[in-house]
Structure formats: C-alpha cells, structure tokens
Motif scaffolding. Structure first.
Motif, short mmCIF file in Angstrom:
data_model
loop_
_atom_site.label_atom_id
_atom_site.label_comp_id
_atom_site.label_asym_id
_atom_site.label_seq_id
_atom_site.Cartn_x
_atom_site.Cartn_y
_atom_site.Cartn_z
N TYR A 195 0.63 -1.24 0.16
CA TYR A 195 0.09 -0.25 -0.14
C TYR A 195 0.88 1.26 0.03
O TYR A 195 0.58 2.39 -0.50
CB TYR A 195 -1.03 -0.05 1.08
N ALA A 196 1.93 1.28 0.80
CA ALA A 196 2.95 2.48 0.81
C ALA A 196 3.44 2.82 -0.72
O ALA A 196 3.53 3.84 -1.15
CB ALA A 196 4.08 2.02 1.76
N THR A 197 3.56 1.81 -1.30
CA THR A 197 3.91 1.91 -3.00
C THR A 197 3.02 2.73 -3.53
O THR A 197 3.32 3.36 -4.89
CB THR A 197 4.24 0.85 -3.60
N LEU A 198 1.66 2.46 -3.30
CA LEU A 198 0.63 3.02 -4.10
C LEU A 198 0.23 4.34 -3.65
O LEU A 198 -0.44 5.39 -4.32
CB LEU A 198 -0.49 2.12 -3.81
N GLY A 199 0.81 4.64 -2.34
CA GLY A 199 0.27 6.11 -1.62
C GLY A 199 -0.82 6.58 -1.80
O GLY A 199 -1.90 5.77 -1.63
N GLN A 200 -1.11 7.81 -2.40
CA GLN A 200 -2.36 8.29 -2.46
C GLN A 200 -3.49 7.78 -3.49
O GLN A 200 -4.46 8.08 -3.31
CB GLN A 200 -2.22 9.84 -2.98
N ARG A 201 -3.00 6.90 -4.42
CA ARG A 201 -3.77 6.13 -5.19
C ARG A 201 -4.97 5.35 -4.86
O ARG A 201 -5.97 5.15 -5.09
CB ARG A 201 -2.97 5.26 -6.13
N MET A 202 -4.42 4.80 -3.36
CA MET A 202 -5.74 4.41 -2.59
C MET A 202 -6.51 5.12 -2.17
O MET A 202 -7.81 5.03 -2.14
CB MET A 202 -5.04 3.17 -1.51
N ALA A 203 -6.17 6.20 -1.52
CA ALA A 203 -6.99 7.02 -0.89
C ALA A 203 -7.96 8.01 -1.70
O ALA A 203 -9.00 8.32 -1.26
CB ALA A 203 -6.03 8.15 0.01
N SER A 204 -7.52 8.21 -2.86
CA SER A 204 -8.04 8.83 -3.94
C SER A 204 -9.10 8.09 -4.91
O SER A 204 -9.79 8.65 -5.61
CB SER A 204 -7.29 9.52 -4.78
N ASP A 205 -9.20 6.73 -4.62
CA ASP A 205 -10.09 5.65 -5.42
C ASP A 205 -9.53 5.51 -6.86
O ASP A 205 -10.17 5.00 -7.43
CB ASP A 205 -11.46 6.31 -5.32
N GLU A 206 -8.33 6.00 -7.04
CA GLU A 206 -7.63 5.55 -8.25
C GLU A 206 -7.48 4.03 -8.40
O GLU A 206 -7.74 3.45 -9.46
CB GLU A 206 -6.31 6.38 -8.58
N VAL A 207 -7.21 3.71 -7.25
CA VAL A 207 -7.05 1.88 -7.07
C VAL A 207 -8.15 1.60 -6.00
O VAL A 207 -8.00 1.90 -4.94
CB VAL A 207 -5.86 1.58 -6.55
N HIS A 208 -9.19 1.37 -6.40
CA HIS A 208 -10.58 1.06 -5.42
C HIS A 208 -10.18 0.17 -4.58
O HIS A 208 -10.33 0.15 -3.22
CB HIS A 208 -11.62 0.91 -5.98
N ALA A 209 -9.86 -1.29 -5.03
CA ALA A 209 -9.75 -2.55 -4.31
C ALA A 209 -8.53 -3.16 -4.76
O ALA A 209 -8.48 -3.44 -5.99
CB ALA A 209 -10.93 -3.34 -4.33
N LEU A 210 -7.70 -3.55 -3.92
CA LEU A 210 -6.56 -4.41 -4.11
C LEU A 210 -6.39 -5.65 -3.04
O LEU A 210 -6.19 -5.55 -1.98
CB LEU A 210 -5.27 -3.73 -4.28
N SER A 211 -6.78 -6.64 -3.51
CA SER A 211 -6.54 -8.07 -3.07
C SER A 211 -5.17 -8.59 -3.34
O SER A 211 -4.61 -8.48 -4.37
CB SER A 211 -7.65 -9.00 -3.21
N MET A 212 -4.30 -8.96 -2.28
CA MET A 212 -2.99 -9.38 -2.72
C MET A 212 -2.67 -10.97 -2.12
O MET A 212 -3.26 -11.16 -0.87
CB MET A 212 -1.85 -8.46 -1.93
N LYS A 213 -1.68 -11.42 -2.68
CA LYS A 213 -1.12 -12.75 -2.22
C LYS A 213 0.38 -12.13 -2.11
O LYS A 213 0.95 -11.92 -3.18
CB LYS A 213 -1.22 -14.05 -3.13
N THR A 214 0.99 -12.06 -0.75
CA THR A 214 2.49 -11.69 -0.54
C THR A 214 3.24 -12.63 -0.17
O THR A 214 2.70 -13.28 0.95
CB THR A 214 2.52 -10.42 0.29
N LEU A 215 4.19 -12.96 -1.00
CA LEU A 215 5.12 -14.25 -0.60
C LEU A 215 6.62 -13.87 -0.79
O LEU A 215 6.71 -12.86 -1.23
CB LEU A 215 4.91 -15.41 -1.73
N THR A 216 7.22 -14.46 0.05
CA THR A 216 8.78 -14.57 0.10
C THR A 216 9.34 -15.33 -1.06
O THR A 216 8.38 -16.24 -1.39
CB THR A 216 9.33 -15.00 1.41
N PRO A 217 10.41 -15.11 -1.60
CA PRO A 217 10.83 -16.18 -2.68
C PRO A 217 10.85 -17.51 -2.25
O PRO A 217 10.51 -18.39 -2.91
CB PRO A 217 12.29 -15.67 -2.84
N ALA A 218 11.16 -17.85 -0.86
CA ALA A 218 11.05 -19.17 -0.47
C ALA A 218 9.59 -19.89 -0.39
O ALA A 218 9.24 -20.97 -0.74
CB ALA A 218 11.94 -19.47 0.97
N GLU A 219 8.87 -19.04 0.01
CA GLU A 219 7.15 -19.20 0.21
C GLU A 219 6.78 -19.60 -1.37
O GLU A 219 6.05 -20.51 -1.67
CB GLU A 219 6.44 -18.34 0.72
N TRP A 220 7.22 -18.52 -2.25
CA TRP A 220 6.87 -18.72 -3.59
C TRP A 220 7.30 -20.25 -4.21
O TRP A 220 6.62 -21.07 -5.07
CB TRP A 220 7.28 -17.63 -4.53
#
Length: 80
Positions: free
Chosen positions: A50-75
C-alpha cells in the motif's frame, strides 16, 4: 488504470522477484513475491505494498486490491 500501470507502480516502489496483476480497472488481485517480506507478518506485507501506491488508494484511483504476498522461499515451495 490498467494492469500494466498498476504493476509498474508496485515494481517501482518494491523490489519484486515475481509480480502478477489482474483486474477489471477497479478491482485488482496481485501476486507479489519479494525478499522484503522476509520476517514480516501478512498485514505488514500488505502495508508495504500500500505504501508503494500512496495516494492512489486514498483517492480511489485504485479502488480495491487483494494480494497474495510471498517471500521467494514461500513462492518456490508453492511451485514445487
């Protein structure tokens, strides 16, 4: 916003070993693999993205983002 644009924004702010973004222009799903996620709980990983998206989340430019976040070992473990 397009999937390629969103992918570029995330990749510019977070070193990713793998990044896939899908969506319909408003609702997105991303699979993000980064060594920066090592030792972090899921909420901290999501906050990092979310920090990479900054104001894009707050301004609704990106309305919804679901994520699967993994480390290289988990991947790697998921792919075996």
């Amino acid at each position: 916003m397009t999937a390629d644009q969103l992918k570029h924004i995330i990749a510019a702010g977070l070193a990713c070993e793998h990044l896939d973004v899908e969506g319909d222009g408003r609702h997105w799903f991303a699979t993000i693999v980064s060594a920066e996620f090592e030792g972090k709980r899921p909420i901290a990983r999501h906050q990092r993205v979310y920090a990479t998206l900054g104001q894009r989340m707050a301004s609704d430019e990106v309305h919804a983002l679901s994520m699967k976040t993994l480390t290289p070992a988990e991947w790697a473990a998921q792919r075996d």
